[in-house]
Design an enzyme around this catalytic site. Structure first.
Site, PDB file in Angstrom:
ATOM      1  N   ALA A 150       3.808  29.469  41.615  1.00  0.00           N
ATOM      2  CA  ALA A 150       5.241  29.151  41.555  1.00  0.00           C
ATOM      3  C   ALA A 150       5.485  28.018  40.552  1.00  0.00           C
ATOM      4  O   ALA A 150       6.431  28.069  39.762  1.00  0.00           O
ATOM      5  CB  ALA A 150       5.769  28.774  42.930  1.00  0.00           C
ATOM      6  N   TYR A 151       4.638  27.012  40.594  1.00  0.00           N
ATOM      7  CA  TYR A 151       4.755  25.897  39.653  1.00  0.00           C
ATOM      8  C   TYR A 151       4.570  26.396  38.223  1.00  0.00           C
ATOM      9  O   TYR A 151       5.366  26.080  37.339  1.00  0.00           O
ATOM     10  CB  TYR A 151       3.724  24.822  40.005  1.00  0.00           C
ATOM     11  CG  TYR A 151       3.717  23.646  39.064  1.00  0.00           C
ATOM     12  CD1 TYR A 151       4.732  22.689  39.114  1.00  0.00           C
ATOM     13  CD2 TYR A 151       2.698  23.472  38.141  1.00  0.00           C
ATOM     14  CE1 TYR A 151       4.726  21.600  38.264  1.00  0.00           C
ATOM     15  CE2 TYR A 151       2.682  22.374  37.281  1.00  0.00           C
ATOM     16  CZ  TYR A 151       3.696  21.446  37.351  1.00  0.00           C
ATOM     17  OH  TYR A 151       3.698  20.368  36.502  1.00  0.00           O
ATOM     18  N   SER A 152       3.522  27.181  37.989  1.00  0.00           N
ATOM     19  CA  SER A 152       3.275  27.710  36.650  1.00  0.00           C
ATOM     20  C   SER A 152       4.441  28.568  36.183  1.00  0.00           C
ATOM     21  O   SER A 152       4.861  28.473  35.023  1.00  0.00           O
ATOM     22  CB  SER A 152       1.977  28.519  36.610  1.00  0.00           C
ATOM     23  OG  SER A 152       0.870  27.666  36.800  1.00  0.00           O
TER      24      SER A 152
END
Length: 174
Positions: free
Chosen positions: A140-142
């Site tokens: 999700a961060y990426s």
């Protein structure tokens, strides 16, 4: 002196950016989410603070009225990292990740663009090496950082006629 707005200025990379720019002679406005952080940040020489949750539409809309008449740069630093396997994250967690790391940063940029057009200023997005490489448990961060970098690439081309530079900084883990 040139003036810069730094979002996510209360801690970590944001505080380092604020301190560096203030020491270099910039008038720094730090965006923070609460009064205690604003008070602490405003105690630094050459630094003032504004309360700014970049996911709060009303605060973002009010932002231009809180800034001086000239703005030379914005450093979009505010961000969060939602970690865990993608299949285990709730839609709300994924939305929160994208709202802070992409939508909020673009909203702030849009809000200050009239000032940056006048000064032929600069936009800086603090991304991550995860904006180029995805890793397990950080999907999700990426995804948010990949999206941020794509948006920065588009803005770089769209704002070229106004002489507004758009940069992306990709720090490693901090």
């Amino acid at each position: 002196m040139p003036t810069v707005l730094v979002t996510g200025a209360a801690r970590g990379i944001g505080t380092s950016i604020v301190s560096y720019l203030a020491a270099a002679g910039w008038d720094v406005i730090g965006g923070v989410r609460n009064a205690a952080d604003a008070e602490a940040l405003s105690a630094l020489p050459g630094v003032s603070a504004v309360t700014l949750d970049i996911t709060d539409d009303a605060q973002v809309a009010a932002l231009p009225g809180l800034l001086p008449g000239r703005l030379d740069a914005v450093v979009n630093n505010a961000g969060i990292a939602v970690s865990g396997p993608l299949e285990g994250l709730t839609p709300a967690e994924i939305r929160r990740q994208l709202d802070v790391n992409v939508v909020g940063q673009l909203a702030v940029t849009s809000a200050v663009l009239p000032l940056l057009r006048e000064s032929r200023g600069r936009i800086v997005f603090i991304s991550s090496v995860n904006g180029k490489l995805s890793a397990p448990m950080m999907g999700a961060y990426s995804a948010s950082k990949f999206a941020l970098e794509a948006a920065a690439d588009a803005l770089r081309l769209e704002l070229r006629p106004w002489g507004i530079a758009v940069s992306v900084v990709q720090p490693a883990q901090t």
